[in-house]
Write a protein that holds these residues in place. Structure first.
Motif, PDB file in Angstrom:
ATOM      1  N   UNK A 109      37.900  66.802  13.772  1.00  0.00           N
ATOM      2  CA  UNK A 109      36.923  65.997  13.039  1.00  0.00           C
ATOM      3  C   UNK A 109      37.595  64.747  12.477  1.00  0.00           C
ATOM      4  N   UNK A 110      37.045  63.575  12.784  1.00  0.00           N
ATOM      5  CA  UNK A 110      37.644  62.335  12.303  1.00  0.00           C
ATOM      6  C   UNK A 110      37.255  62.075  10.849  1.00  0.00           C
ATOM      7  N   UNK A 111      35.961  62.086  10.565  1.00  0.00           N
ATOM      8  CA  UNK A 111      35.468  61.837   9.204  1.00  0.00           C
ATOM      9  C   UNK A 111      34.549  62.974   8.783  1.00  0.00           C
ATOM     10  N   UNK A 112      34.748  63.448   7.562  1.00  0.00           N
ATOM     11  CA  UNK A 112      33.858  64.464   6.995  1.00  0.00           C
ATOM     12  C   UNK A 112      33.493  64.057   5.572  1.00  0.00           C
ATOM     13  N   UNK A 113      32.226  63.768   5.368  1.00  0.00           N
ATOM     14  CA  UNK A 113      31.683  63.489   4.036  1.00  0.00           C
ATOM     15  C   UNK A 113      30.979  64.761   3.595  1.00  0.00           C
ATOM     16  N   UNK A 114      31.439  65.373   2.512  1.00  0.00           N
ATOM     17  CA  UNK A 114      30.971  66.708   2.161  1.00  0.00           C
ATOM     18  C   UNK A 114      30.335  66.730   0.767  1.00  0.00           C
ATOM     19  N   UNK A 115      29.041  66.977   0.752  1.00  0.00           N
ATOM     20  CA  UNK A 115      28.292  67.233  -0.501  1.00  0.00           C
ATOM     21  C   UNK A 115      28.511  66.137  -1.542  1.00  0.00           C
ATOM     22  N   UNK A 116      28.380  64.884  -1.106  1.00  0.00           N
ATOM     23  CA  UNK A 116      28.673  63.760  -1.996  1.00  0.00           C
ATOM     24  C   UNK A 116      27.493  63.419  -2.908  1.00  0.00           C
ATOM     25  N   UNK A 117      27.806  63.337  -4.189  1.00  0.00           N
ATOM     26  CA  UNK A 117      26.912  62.737  -5.180  1.00  0.00           C
ATOM     27  C   UNK A 117      27.638  61.505  -5.694  1.00  0.00           C
ATOM     28  N   UNK A 118      26.998  60.337  -5.614  1.00  0.00           N
ATOM     29  CA  UNK A 118      27.678  59.108  -6.018  1.00  0.00           C
ATOM     30  C   UNK A 118      26.672  58.068  -6.482  1.00  0.00           C
ATOM     31  N   UNK A 119      27.149  57.120  -7.277  1.00  0.00           N
ATOM     32  CA  UNK A 119      26.262  56.069  -7.762  1.00  0.00           C
ATOM     33  C   UNK A 119      27.028  55.025  -8.530  1.00  0.00           C
ATOM     34  N   UNK A 120      26.294  54.244  -9.316  1.00  0.00           N
ATOM     35  CA  UNK A 120      26.902  53.173 -10.109  1.00  0.00           C
ATOM     36  C   UNK A 120      26.040  52.921 -11.335  1.00  0.00           C
ATOM     37  N   UNK A 121      26.694  52.519 -12.426  1.00  0.00           N
ATOM     38  CA  UNK A 121      25.983  52.182 -13.664  1.00  0.00           C
ATOM     39  C   UNK A 121      25.054  53.311 -14.123  1.00  0.00           C
ATOM     40  N   UNK A 122      25.583  54.534 -14.089  1.00  0.00           N
ATOM     41  CA  UNK A 122      24.851  55.727 -14.531  1.00  0.00           C
ATOM     42  C   UNK A 122      23.619  56.038 -13.681  1.00  0.00           C
ATOM     43  N   UNK A 123      23.533  55.428 -12.511  1.00  0.00           N
ATOM     44  CA  UNK A 123      22.413  55.718 -11.604  1.00  0.00           C
ATOM     45  C   UNK A 123      22.942  56.439 -10.378  1.00  0.00           C
ATOM     46  N   UNK A 124      22.441  57.625 -10.138  1.00  0.00           N
ATOM     47  CA  UNK A 124      22.866  58.397  -8.968  1.00  0.00           C
ATOM     48  C   UNK A 124      22.087  57.925  -7.750  1.00  0.00           C
ATOM     49  N   UNK A 125      22.823  57.565  -6.701  1.00  0.00           N
ATOM     50  CA  UNK A 125      22.190  57.012  -5.501  1.00  0.00           C
ATOM     51  C   UNK A 125      22.286  57.981  -4.332  1.00  0.00           C
ATOM     52  N   UNK A 126      23.483  58.503  -4.076  1.00  0.00           N
ATOM     53  CA  UNK A 126      23.662  59.505  -3.021  1.00  0.00           C
ATOM     54  C   UNK A 126      23.575  60.890  -3.649  1.00  0.00           C
ATOM     55  N   UNK A 127      22.821  61.778  -2.999  1.00  0.00           N
ATOM     56  CA  UNK A 127      22.532  63.078  -3.602  1.00  0.00           C
ATOM     57  C   UNK A 127      22.784  64.197  -2.587  1.00  0.00           C
TER      58      UNK A 127
END
Length: 244
Positions: free
Chosen positions: A1-19
């Motif tokens: 596997x080259x890239x594995x993005x696993x269960x990501x929660x991410x955002x900016x300025x206290x706003x969650x964008x990826x869930x």
């Protein structure tokens, strides 16, 4: 596997964008990511590359089995990650040729031959219909939108990363420029071990490369994954069909 993005929660300025977003990319694969405006497509690209000031709240990113979740952007680039920006920034004071030379030197740990590098840059610039004088100009300063996108593809072909993330590289391009950029991307993918993530609203650029997987992001989540024919369905019915 080259890239594995696993269960990501991410955002900016206290706003969650990826869930709770997960994505896997193997060597030689082309993944297309589509979705409505504001769905998190560009955020995903920036999170993978660690640019744009986004914060990962939970989850992990692995590249060739190494956990790079906390790794700086330049170190990710040295591992073989590359990102083409939706709106490529200007870099006053640094010529395009010197920028590429510095990037290759940082990656390889030694400076490439001056004349070999220049010859290769000029060869690729000819293919991309970029005036070779532009190599002496500051990066993207005074460049049109199409010239900036072609410059990004020039960098892609010079740096030869293992995985390239193209964030709406086709946006704002006329028909001729789309063809030039598309053929540049196809040239990059001639080496079968390379992989590609294409973020796009359109299908024109995909006349030149055939995706293995198409993912639809809505509200920070991948809501469906399919093959190339999924793009046709999106073209006919839009993204409303994927909303809850």
């Amino acid at each position: 596997m080259l890239l594995k993005v696993k269960d990501i929660y991410a955002g900016a300025n206290d706003r969650e964008i990826l869930k709770d977003l997960s994505l896997e990319v193997s060597e030689g694969e082309i993944h297309v990511i589509m979705g409505p405006n504001g769905s998190g497509k560009s955020t995903l690209a920036h999170v993978i590359m660690n640019t744009g000031g986004y914060e990962i709240n939970s989850g992990n990113i692995f590249f060739e089995g190494e956990d790079i979740t906390e790794l700086e952007t330049d170190k990710r680039a040295r591992l073989g990650l590359f990102m083409s920006y939706q709106a490529p920034p200007e870099i006053p004071g640094v010529t395009l040729e010197n920028f590429i030379r510095a990037a290759i030197t940082a990656r390889d740990g030694e400076t490439p031959s001056f004349f070999d590098l220049r010859d290769k840059i000029e060869e690729i610039m000819d293919e991309l219909h970029i005036n070779t004088d532009y190599k002496e100009r500051y990066v993207n300063v005074g460049f049109s939108g199409g010239e900036r996108k072609k410059s990004e593809i020039l960098q892609l072909l010079m740096l030869e990363p293992k995985l390239a993330i193209l964030d709406e590289t086709d946006s704002g391009l006329d028909v001729d420029a789309v063809e030039v950029v598309g053929k540049g991307i196809a040239r990059f993918m001639e080496k079968k071990s390379r992989s590609l993530i294409v973020i796009t609203h359109h299908q024109e650029i995909l006349k030149y490369v055939k995706p293995d997987f198409v993912h639809v992001i809505v509200d920070g989540k991948i809501v469906t994954t399919g093959k190339a024919d999924l793009m046709d369905k999106i073209g006919k019915e839009g993204f409303a069909q994927f909303r809850g």
